[in-house]
Design an enzyme around this catalytic site. Sequence first.
Site, PDB file in Angstrom:
ATOM      1  N   ARG A 236      61.376  79.189  -0.261  1.00 59.86           N
ATOM      2  CA  ARG A 236      59.805  79.535   0.334  1.00 59.86           C
ATOM      3  C   ARG A 236      59.504  80.818  -0.590  1.00 59.86           C
ATOM      4  O   ARG A 236      60.386  81.744  -0.789  1.00 59.86           O
ATOM      5  CB  ARG A 236      59.940  79.885   1.665  1.00 59.86           C
ATOM      6  CG  ARG A 236      59.722  78.602   2.689  1.00 59.86           C
ATOM      7  CD  ARG A 236      58.633  77.779   2.410  1.00 59.86           C
ATOM      8  NE  ARG A 236      58.578  76.861   3.247  1.00 59.86           N
ATOM      9  CZ  ARG A 236      58.945  75.539   3.064  1.00 59.86           C
ATOM     10  NH1 ARG A 236      59.356  75.345   1.580  1.00 59.86           N
ATOM     11  NH2 ARG A 236      58.874  74.320   3.828  1.00 59.86           N
ATOM     12  N   GLU A 265      51.027  80.784  -2.627  1.00 58.27           N
ATOM     13  CA  GLU A 265      50.680  79.663  -3.046  1.00 58.27           C
ATOM     14  C   GLU A 265      49.721  78.840  -2.493  1.00 58.27           C
ATOM     15  O   GLU A 265      48.853  77.901  -3.041  1.00 58.27           O
ATOM     16  CB  GLU A 265      52.085  78.630  -3.362  1.00 58.27           C
ATOM     17  CG  GLU A 265      52.627  78.182  -1.786  1.00 58.27           C
ATOM     18  CD  GLU A 265      53.717  77.564  -1.820  1.00 58.27           C
ATOM     19  OE1 GLU A 265      54.841  77.724  -2.461  1.00 58.27           O
ATOM     20  OE2 GLU A 265      53.783  76.295  -1.280  1.00 58.27           O
ATOM     21  N   HIS A 297      55.453  73.591  -6.219  1.00 62.19           N
ATOM     22  CA  HIS A 297      56.147  73.106  -4.657  1.00 62.19           C
ATOM     23  C   HIS A 297      56.224  71.572  -4.968  1.00 62.19           C
ATOM     24  O   HIS A 297      55.726  70.894  -4.204  1.00 62.19           O
ATOM     25  CB  HIS A 297      55.219  73.516  -3.719  1.00 62.19           C
ATOM     26  CG  HIS A 297      56.005  73.626  -2.375  1.00 62.19           C
ATOM     27  ND1 HIS A 297      55.951  74.615  -1.385  1.00 62.19           N
ATOM     28  CD2 HIS A 297      57.135  72.896  -1.919  1.00 62.19           C
ATOM     29  CE1 HIS A 297      56.644  74.408  -0.387  1.00 62.19           C
ATOM     30  NE2 HIS A 297      57.321  73.318  -0.833  1.00 62.19           N
TER      31      HIS A 297
HETATM   32  P1  NAI Z   1      69.209  74.136   6.146  1.00 69.36           P
HETATM   33  O1  NAI Z   1      68.768  74.714   7.588  1.00 69.36           O
HETATM   34  O2  NAI Z   1      70.126  72.828   6.254  1.00 69.36           O
HETATM   35  O3  NAI Z   1      70.031  75.204   5.681  1.00 69.36           O
HETATM   36  C1  NAI Z   1      69.580  76.570   5.584  1.00 69.36           C
HETATM   37  C2  NAI Z   1      70.978  77.534   5.440  1.00 69.36           C
HETATM   38  O4  NAI Z   1      70.394  78.855   5.122  1.00 69.36           O
HETATM   39  C3  NAI Z   1      71.666  77.429   6.723  1.00 69.36           C
HETATM   40  O5  NAI Z   1      73.171  77.065   6.442  1.00 69.36           O
HETATM   41  C4  NAI Z   1      71.566  78.933   7.199  1.00 69.36           C
HETATM   42  O6  NAI Z   1      72.753  79.256   7.737  1.00 69.36           O
HETATM   43  C5  NAI Z   1      71.268  79.713   5.974  1.00 69.36           C
HETATM   44  N1  NAI Z   1      70.654  80.792   6.109  1.00 69.36           N
HETATM   45  C6  NAI Z   1      70.051  81.511   7.053  1.00 69.36           C
HETATM   46  N2  NAI Z   1      69.781  82.850   6.815  1.00 69.36           N
HETATM   47  C7  NAI Z   1      70.395  82.883   5.700  1.00 69.36           C
HETATM   48  C8  NAI Z   1      70.627  84.354   5.040  1.00 69.36           C
HETATM   49  N3  NAI Z   1      69.965  85.593   5.335  1.00 69.36           N
HETATM   50  N4  NAI Z   1      71.519  84.502   4.034  1.00 69.36           N
HETATM   51  C9  NAI Z   1      71.928  83.256   3.417  1.00 69.36           C
HETATM   52  N5  NAI Z   1      71.820  81.980   4.150  1.00 69.36           N
HETATM   53  C10 NAI Z   1      71.249  81.951   5.279  1.00 69.36           C
HETATM   54  O7  NAI Z   1      67.972  73.945   5.469  1.00 69.36           O
HETATM   55  P2  NAI Z   1      67.844  73.070   4.151  1.00 69.36           P
HETATM   56  O8  NAI Z   1      67.247  71.722   4.444  1.00 69.36           O
HETATM   57  O9  NAI Z   1      69.163  73.504   3.409  1.00 69.36           O
HETATM   58  O10 NAI Z   1      66.484  73.992   3.330  1.00 69.36           O
HETATM   59  C11 NAI Z   1      66.367  75.169   3.129  1.00 69.36           C
HETATM   60  C12 NAI Z   1      65.103  75.613   2.920  1.00 69.36           C
HETATM   61  O11 NAI Z   1      64.564  74.931   1.791  1.00 69.36           O
HETATM   62  C13 NAI Z   1      63.904  75.309   3.762  1.00 69.36           C
HETATM   63  O12 NAI Z   1      64.007  76.048   5.024  1.00 69.36           O
HETATM   64  C14 NAI Z   1      62.721  75.134   3.222  1.00 69.36           C
HETATM   65  O13 NAI Z   1      62.049  76.413   3.339  1.00 69.36           O
HETATM   66  C15 NAI Z   1      63.182  74.974   1.643  1.00 69.36           C
HETATM   67  N6  NAI Z   1      62.709  73.722   1.182  1.00 69.36           N
HETATM   68  C16 NAI Z   1      61.809  73.700   0.108  1.00 69.36           C
HETATM   69  C17 NAI Z   1      61.478  72.190  -0.466  1.00 69.36           C
HETATM   70  C18 NAI Z   1      60.593  72.381  -1.565  1.00 69.36           C
HETATM   71  O14 NAI Z   1      59.993  71.391  -2.022  1.00 69.36           O
HETATM   72  N7  NAI Z   1      60.540  73.329  -2.516  1.00 69.36           N
HETATM   73  C19 NAI Z   1      61.643  71.040   0.407  1.00 69.36           C
HETATM   74  C20 NAI Z   1      62.464  71.340   1.555  1.00 69.36           C
HETATM   75  C21 NAI Z   1      63.139  72.563   2.101  1.00 69.36           C
END
Ligand code: NAI
Length: 337
Positions: A236, A265, A297
């Site tokens: 993000r 954005e 995005h």
């Molecule tokens: P997820 O919930 O499976 O994984 C997120 C991971 O980040 C978790 O393992 C969590 O423990 C970790 N985390 C939380 N705080 C942290 C910190 N301070 N330092 C290091 N790790 C930390 O989420 P997923 O599905 O992997 O997605 C991650 C992010 O990707 C979403 O929250 C979303 O914002 C973004 N995203 C972007 C997209 C795009 O089109 N550019 C599409 C889908 C998601």
Amino acid sequence: MMVRLVMFSTKPYDRSGFVSAVESEAIEIEFLETRLTPHTVSLAADATAVCAFVNDDLSEPVLEALVAGGTRVVALRCAGFNNVDLDTARRLGITIVRVPSYSPNAVAEHTLALMLTLNRQIHRAHNRVRDGNFALDGLVGFDMAGKTAAVIGTGQIGVIVARLLWHLRCDVIAVDPFENEHLTELGVSYVDFDEALARADILTLNCPLTAATHHMIDASAVGRMRRGAMLVNTGRGALIDTVAVLDGLKSGRVGSLALDVYEEEGELFFEDRSAEIIDDDVFARLMTMPNVLITAHQAFLTREALTAIAGTTIENVLTVAAGGVSPNQVELGGQPA
Ligand code: NAI
């Protein structure tokens, strides 16, 4: 009972996925192009559910207006829910559902595509060749093999990014409060954030935006990065303090930057603004730099992901509208007031 779903910020690629996913006679979808804002929320009056995307406004006044208009469910057709005022949602008792996993591969593959494109300057090379310029000056990249790549956040997306980098024979390190044992079995070592900053040749942000991760790459973090490192953000926009990273690019501390998300954005992305003057000097300055690559995005944008997003969103809405509990409800904690 017919469920009325009003969908904001829709584009043709969203609509076709949803039209083919609606097999049920019990749901009627109204597609709107406009973003959800305090000014447009009245368009959702009487809708059982509202479907929103990443840059729709789900702040207190919007949620209050939705509830006053009879809306009981906000269905996010994305994974992140940082644009929702969760305290207000809890207070009002409105249910928030999302699509936690539609295609982590789509986002991970785009992350890798950005890294490889930026490193080998494919975007610039393509333009040169189209222009009949076959010179190679200024296109020198580096071997990915042997470089230290830090994955910040090894959830569903980050774990695939880490695996892809491992296959490229990078030395993969990771930062996450929860270690993924499949990665540790591969030899990925978990380190703290400071160590990742100090060691990484490539740093990729794949964690959610929360109060704790907001501006995790600020001026201080930029100062602690390995000189010349590549920074990639497909998480993000506000994970990065863009002005601090811009300063880092100017000083050479940040070697190159790839973004699929940008803090501001909401005012730019998802629209054709090619005939407009971009009224964002930070973004415009970034676009002048040869070592910056930005996509708008689009990491999620694969056929498979769109199909999965539509299917899960409709299932989420129908489940909650029928009085059930969706497994994809955002945990609001506590009881509604
Ligand atoms: P997820 O919930 O499976 O994984 C997120 C991971 O980040 C978790 O393992 C969590 O423990 C970790 N985390 C939380 N705080 C942290 C910190 N301070 N330092 C290091 N790790 C930390 O989420 P997923 O599905 O992997 O997605 C991650 C992010 O990707 C979403 O929250 C979303 O914002 C973004 N995203 C972007 C997209 C795009 O089109 N550019 C599409 C889908 C998601």
